[in-house]
Each structure stands twice: as structure tokens, then as C-alpha cells.
Scaffold this motif. Structure first.
Motif, PDB file in Angstrom:
ATOM      1  N   GLU A 240       0.850  -1.179   0.095  1.00 30.52           N
ATOM      2  CA  GLU A 240       0.005   0.110  -0.003  1.00 30.52           C
ATOM      3  C   GLU A 240       0.794   1.188  -0.085  1.00 30.52           C
ATOM      4  O   GLU A 240       0.619   2.116  -0.681  1.00 30.52           O
ATOM      5  CB  GLU A 240      -0.853  -0.101   1.061  1.00 30.52           C
ATOM      6  CG  GLU A 240      -1.955   1.099   1.262  1.00 30.52           C
ATOM      7  CD  GLU A 240      -3.065   0.935   2.346  1.00 30.52           C
ATOM      8  OE1 GLU A 240      -4.040   1.119   2.428  1.00 30.52           O
ATOM      9  OE2 GLU A 240      -2.138   0.899   3.458  1.00 30.52           O
ATOM     10  N   SER A 241       1.924   1.166   0.596  1.00 28.01           N
ATOM     11  CA  SER A 241       2.742   2.253   0.903  1.00 28.01           C
ATOM     12  C   SER A 241       3.601   2.665  -0.519  1.00 28.01           C
ATOM     13  O   SER A 241       4.081   3.747  -0.847  1.00 28.01           O
ATOM     14  CB  SER A 241       3.949   2.161   1.941  1.00 28.01           C
ATOM     15  OG  SER A 241       3.361   2.141   3.152  1.00 28.01           O
ATOM     16  N   LEU A 242       3.803   1.630  -1.305  1.00 29.67           N
ATOM     17  CA  LEU A 242       4.587   1.556  -2.515  1.00 29.67           C
ATOM     18  C   LEU A 242       3.807   2.197  -3.571  1.00 29.67           C
ATOM     19  O   LEU A 242       4.577   2.408  -4.680  1.00 29.67           O
ATOM     20  CB  LEU A 242       5.304   0.329  -2.779  1.00 29.67           C
ATOM     21  CG  LEU A 242       6.088  -0.133  -1.839  1.00 29.67           C
ATOM     22  CD1 LEU A 242       6.730  -1.590  -2.235  1.00 29.67           C
ATOM     23  CD2 LEU A 242       7.401   0.637  -1.550  1.00 29.67           C
ATOM     24  N   GLN A 243       2.726   2.674  -3.611  1.00 32.26           N
ATOM     25  CA  GLN A 243       1.722   3.106  -4.913  1.00 32.26           C
ATOM     26  C   GLN A 243       2.528   4.241  -5.512  1.00 32.26           C
ATOM     27  O   GLN A 243       2.574   4.468  -6.696  1.00 32.26           O
ATOM     28  CB  GLN A 243       0.288   3.214  -4.323  1.00 32.26           C
ATOM     29  CG  GLN A 243      -0.214   1.829  -4.000  1.00 32.26           C
ATOM     30  CD  GLN A 243      -1.730   2.187  -3.647  1.00 32.26           C
ATOM     31  OE1 GLN A 243      -2.649   1.542  -4.450  1.00 32.26           O
ATOM     32  NE2 GLN A 243      -2.046   2.563  -2.382  1.00 32.26           N
ATOM     33  N   PRO A 244       2.735   5.467  -4.616  1.00 38.44           N
ATOM     34  CA  PRO A 244       3.417   6.508  -5.307  1.00 38.44           C
ATOM     35  C   PRO A 244       4.790   6.259  -5.843  1.00 38.44           C
ATOM     36  O   PRO A 244       5.279   6.907  -7.029  1.00 38.44           O
ATOM     37  CB  PRO A 244       3.544   7.383  -4.028  1.00 38.44           C
ATOM     38  CG  PRO A 244       3.366   6.748  -2.985  1.00 38.44           C
ATOM     39  CD  PRO A 244       2.621   5.560  -2.994  1.00 38.44           C
TER      40      PRO A 244
ATOM     41  N   ALA B 244       9.214  10.010   2.986  1.00 40.56           N
ATOM     42  CA  ALA B 244       7.834  10.361   2.765  1.00 40.56           C
ATOM     43  C   ALA B 244       7.501  11.830   2.306  1.00 40.56           C
ATOM     44  O   ALA B 244       6.443  11.724   1.562  1.00 40.56           O
ATOM     45  CB  ALA B 244       7.133  10.402   4.481  1.00 40.56           C
ATOM     46  N   ALA B 245       8.088  12.758   2.537  1.00 40.82           N
ATOM     47  CA  ALA B 245       8.094  13.883   1.904  1.00 40.82           C
ATOM     48  C   ALA B 245       8.232  13.977   0.564  1.00 40.82           C
ATOM     49  O   ALA B 245       7.389  14.636  -0.295  1.00 40.82           O
ATOM     50  CB  ALA B 245       8.791  14.851   2.838  1.00 40.82           C
TER      51      ALA B 245
ATOM     52  N   GLY C 217       5.357  13.432   6.833  1.00 42.17           N
ATOM     53  CA  GLY C 217       4.868  12.992   8.413  1.00 42.17           C
ATOM     54  C   GLY C 217       4.615  11.689   8.463  1.00 42.17           C
ATOM     55  O   GLY C 217       4.381  11.009   9.608  1.00 42.17           O
ATOM     56  N   ASN C 218       4.305  10.892   7.414  1.00 39.39           N
ATOM     57  CA  ASN C 218       3.742   9.567   7.194  1.00 39.39           C
ATOM     58  C   ASN C 218       4.958   8.614   7.412  1.00 39.39           C
ATOM     59  O   ASN C 218       5.735   8.319   6.400  1.00 39.39           O
ATOM     60  CB  ASN C 218       2.733   9.144   6.242  1.00 39.39           C
ATOM     61  CG  ASN C 218       2.394   7.841   6.065  1.00 39.39           C
ATOM     62  OD1 ASN C 218       2.885   6.896   6.990  1.00 39.39           O
ATOM     63  ND2 ASN C 218       1.182   7.648   5.562  1.00 39.39           N
ATOM     64  N   LEU C 219       5.566   8.370   8.679  1.00 43.77           N
ATOM     65  CA  LEU C 219       6.877   7.430   8.956  1.00 43.77           C
ATOM     66  C   LEU C 219       6.645   6.151   8.307  1.00 43.77           C
ATOM     67  O   LEU C 219       7.493   5.371   8.007  1.00 43.77           O
ATOM     68  CB  LEU C 219       7.128   7.681  10.282  1.00 43.77           C
ATOM     69  CG  LEU C 219       7.883   9.228  10.709  1.00 43.77           C
ATOM     70  CD1 LEU C 219       8.191   9.035  12.065  1.00 43.77           C
ATOM     71  CD2 LEU C 219       8.983   9.696   9.589  1.00 43.77           C
TER      72      LEU C 219
END
Length: 451
Positions: free
Chosen positions: A36-40, A419-420, A426-428
Motif C-alpha cells: 500500500e505504501s509503495l503506490q506513489p 515520505a516527503a 509526516g507519514n513515517l
């Protein structure tokens, strides 16, 4: 558990994983969170899809399951099941602990090994990801029974590990005693003295500060996160679940940084001491007496003991450090923390917060440090032990602690910057996943698809 995918490729990878591993909820939870985190990242780097990196990284390079037969003190043959999952060697030999606990199964070992890929990558040290263990419970066993079990376990494991192949360490149920027995059996069979295990005793190649490393590292990471938000441990009440090495030394470091640890727990219940829990008393109870946490009342009669460990999250605090086990902090616990004024949570155990709890923390703007970043201090110091073994030298406690502090600072800033960069400042959770993943992904692309 529901993950939100806008990318069809990643959704397909996750659905395939679910079909193949339907009986492995812990592994699917860990994998889903990372995907889910890797989408961008996938949106900006289409070569990751073309090279099949993500399809490959979610499958272990090697999964081992084996029988462990040993004889107890009554002369009865006992049989346990052992595991070792070597998930990735893209950036170095597999590295990860051994867990001896009745709850151990393939799903838990795969979840831990998968997390270890990114945690090890974040340290900046050349270590791949792996994990192992057995459904053996050292509690209540004599030293001779533990020794016989460890010898039988290593008799099988030794053919699959080595200082340049796979380097196990300790975890739940595997401390200095167990590591010593495992190392002795490896040396006996292989006729080699090398850095095949970390967490060793100081007299035979161990590193100073290894025992303290995960708890210290957790607080170093949390302190950096707090500073970035204009806050600190100073004057804050702190709740720590668990009472093992991680919890005890997190207590020590949080106290040194100005916090006041008011609650700790074990599997039976939790204690509350508003004057601050003395980590030295906890050391004696857990490491010397091997007693239950309720024994704390014998030392501090004014403290309070409550049966049942999950209620610890209802204790009002500013900072919470879950340091016990996976999925211990659920949505109800998250709501209780927020309701009672908690503003920061840093994970000391492996995946101690459920996805629902993490989402709740993020929705309420809490500072949240995910385990693969904040509890990397243990494996980082294991990596430093490997370095010392390779060079045949020993660093002082202060040297190791200074290196650990620097590693944890770098992990925080790398995760925050990632994250930035990908639009999630801010989403660590996302930042740690992305920063850990990219280093491994680039190595896999360079090494070719046959890898």
C-alpha cells in the motif's frame, strides 16, 4: 484486513499473495502494509513493474521447515517444529532473529522475515532479511532441556547458515543462554569459530550494548521524531508494554531522556507506579528471578497491579512504547490512548499495532514511529557485532552506543525525507517502507531477473 489500492498492479500482487498464503494472516498484514505504501513509488518508477522486483520481493528466496527431536529430563522424546526463512540476500547475507515460543508458525516467521528486509536496509548496513524459530517454549524448562533442544535445532540449521550466508540472532525466547548453546553446537559440528550468530556472550565474540540496543534505539528514534515536532521526553509520562529486554532498556533510556515510565506489563497483567518504575528492579525481577511482573509490588508496595495486560493502554500518558508482541495494540487500545492525551507512539516490538490502530493514530495526528524503523536498533547493533567479528576486534560500549545513536538518527531522517519526497509528509510508516524498499529494489535490478 482491508488495504486501499489505487494501483492495479500492486492490487494484483496482493490478491495473488492472498490466494497463495490464505492461512498466513500475519504475513499478509505485513505485506499489504508495505505494498500500500509503495503506490506513489510505482507510479514514478515503472521499471519496478517491468523488472518484477515487487513480485519477487514478496516471495522468500528460501523457506525451511524441519523437525526437532529432543529428550526431556524425564527421558521422554519431545518433537517440535523449526523454521528458517531467508527472505532476501540482495544487499547482504540474510539477517534476523530466532524466536522460541508456542505461537511460532510459518506465517509469523514470514511476516518477521519480510519486515526484516526493510528494517535491515534502513540501518545502512549490508544485511539482507531473514527470520527463524520454533514452537518450543523455554519457560519452565531446565537448563539441560534447553541445551538439548538448542543442540538438536542447530544440528539441522547449521547446514543452511554461515557468516556470509545467513546470520541468525536472538528474539523472543532466545537470549544469551540459548545463543550460547546454539553457537557451541554450530562450532562442534562445523569445526569453525566465526560470526555465524549475533547476540553472543562477550567472552566469545559478542558486542557490548547489544542487550540494550533495541530499547535504546527505540528511544533514540522517538527522541528524533519528537524533536522534529518541537517536543521531547522531558517531563512526559511514558507507558511501556512488555518487560523483556526491549521494554527494560527503553525504560532506562526514556528515563535518562527526561521521561517518567509509569506502567509496564507482562502476559499476566500490568503495574502502574506514578513515581516512575525503576528499570533496575525490573531487571532483577525478569532477568535474575525470572518472575512475574506482579513481584514488583514486593519492592514498591505503593504501586498498583492489574490483571490482564491489554488494559495498560488505558493508563493516561503522553508517550506510548508498545514493546511486547505483534498486534497487541488494537483499535480499542488506540482509542484509549488518544482519549487520555497520548501524542506519540513508537513501536518497540515487531508490528505491535493493528492496521486499524495505526489508521486511528494517523487520523488523529499522533506522532507514530513504525517498528521497522523504530525498533531497528537491535539488528543494527547485531550488524556492528558482525563487523567486529570480521575484524577480530571489540569496540567499547560508548563506541557502539554512539554508532547506534547515529544509525537511528539517520533512519528517522531517511524515512521522513522519503515520505516527503513521495507526497506523504509526516507519514513515517510509508516513509520507512519506501526508504527501505528502494535500496533493496535497486540492488535486485542490478543483479538481474534470474536473481
Amino acid at each position: 484486513m482491508a488495504f486501499q489500492f489505487t494501483d492495479s498492479y500492486l492490487q494484483g500482487v496482493y490478491e495473488t499473495l492472498c490466494r497463495k498464503n490464505a492461512q498466513e494472516p500475519e504475513f499478509l498484514q505485513a505485506a499489504g502494509e508495505v505494498l500500500e505504501s509503495l503506490q506513489p513509488v510505482v507510479a514514478q518508477r515503472p521499471e519496478l513493474v517491468k523488472s518484477g522486483v515487487i513480485d519477487r520481493i514478496v516471495e522468500p528466496e528460501r523457506s525451511l521447515m524441519f523437525r526437532i527431536s529432543w529428550v526431556d529430563d524425564q527421558g521422554k522424546v519431545q518433537v517440535n517444529r523449526g523454521y528458517r526463512v531467508q527472505f532476501s540476500t540482495a544487499i547482504g547475507p540474510s539477517k534476523g532473529g530466532l524466536r522460541f515460543h508456542p505461537s511460532v508458525n510459518l506465517s509469523i516467521i514470514k511476516f518477521l522475515g519480510f519486515e526484516q528486509i526493510f528494517k535491515n536496509s534502513l540501518t545502512g548496513l549490508p544485511m539482507g532479511g531473514g527470520k527463524g524459530g520454533a514452537d518450543f517454549d523455554p519457560k519452565g524448562k531446565s537448563n539441560n532441556e534447553v541445551m538439548r533442544f538448542c543442540q538438536s535445532f542447530m544440528t539441522e540449521l547449521q547446514r543452511h547458515i554461515g557468516p556470509d550466508t545467513d546470520v541468525p540472532a536472538g528474539d523472543i525466547g532466545v537470549g544469551a543462554r540459548e545463543i550460547g548453546y546454539l553457537f557451541g553446537q554450530y562450532k562442534r559440528i562445523r569445526n569453525e569459530f566465526n560470526g555465524v550468530l549475533t547476540g553472543k556472550g562477550l567472552s566469545y565474540g559478542g558486542s557490548l550494548a547489544r542487550t540494550e540496543a533495541t530499547g535504546y534505539g527505540l528511544c533514540y528514534f522517538a527522541d528524533e521524531m519528537l524533536k522534529a515536532a518541537g517536543k521531547s521526553f522531558q517531563g512526559q509520562s511514558v507507558v511501556i508494554s512488555g518487560s523483556g529486554n526491549v521494554a527494560i532498556y527503553a525504560n532506562q533510556k526514556a528515563t535518562e531522556l527526561g521521561g517518567r515510565v509509569i506502567a509496564m506489563s507482562d502476559s499476566n497483567g500490568y503495574i502502574v507506579d506514578e513515581n516512575g518504575i525503576d528499570y533496575k528492579i525490573m531487571q532483577e525481577i525478569k532477568e535474575v528471578k525470572r518472575a512475574r511482573i506482579s513481584t514488583y509490588l514486593e519492592y514498591v508496595p505503593t504501586a498498583k497491579y492489574v490483571e490482564g495486560c491489554r488494559g495498560i493502554w488505558s493508563v493516561p500518558c503522553g508517550i506510548a512504547l508498545p514493546c511486547a508482541t505483534q498486534n497487541e495494540l488494537d483499535l480499542d487500545g488506540a482509542k484509549a490512548l488518544v482519549e487520555h492525551g497520548c501524542f506519540a507512539v513508537a513501536e518497540g516490538a515487531n508490528m505491535p499495532s493493528t492496521p486499524e490502530a495505526v489508521a486511528y493514530f494517523q487520523a488523529h495526528k499522533l506522532l507514530f514511529a513504525p517498528a521497522k524503523a523504530s525498533n531497528a536498533g537491535g539488528v543494527a547493533t547485531s550488524g556492528l557485532e558482525m563487523s567486529q567479528n570480521s575484524m577480530r576486534l571489540s569496540w567499547t560500549f560508548e563506541e557502539v552506543d554512539e554508532k547506534l545513536h547515529g544509525i537511528m538518527r539517520n533512519i528517522y531522517h531517511n524515512a521522513a525525507n522519503a515520505a516527503a519526497e513521495y507526497g506523504m509528509e509526516g507519514n513515517l510508516v510509508a516513509g520507512a517502507n519506501i526508504a527501505g524498499f528502494l535500496k533493496v529494489a535497486d540492488a535486485m535490478i542490478w543483479q538481474g531477473v534470474s536473481y
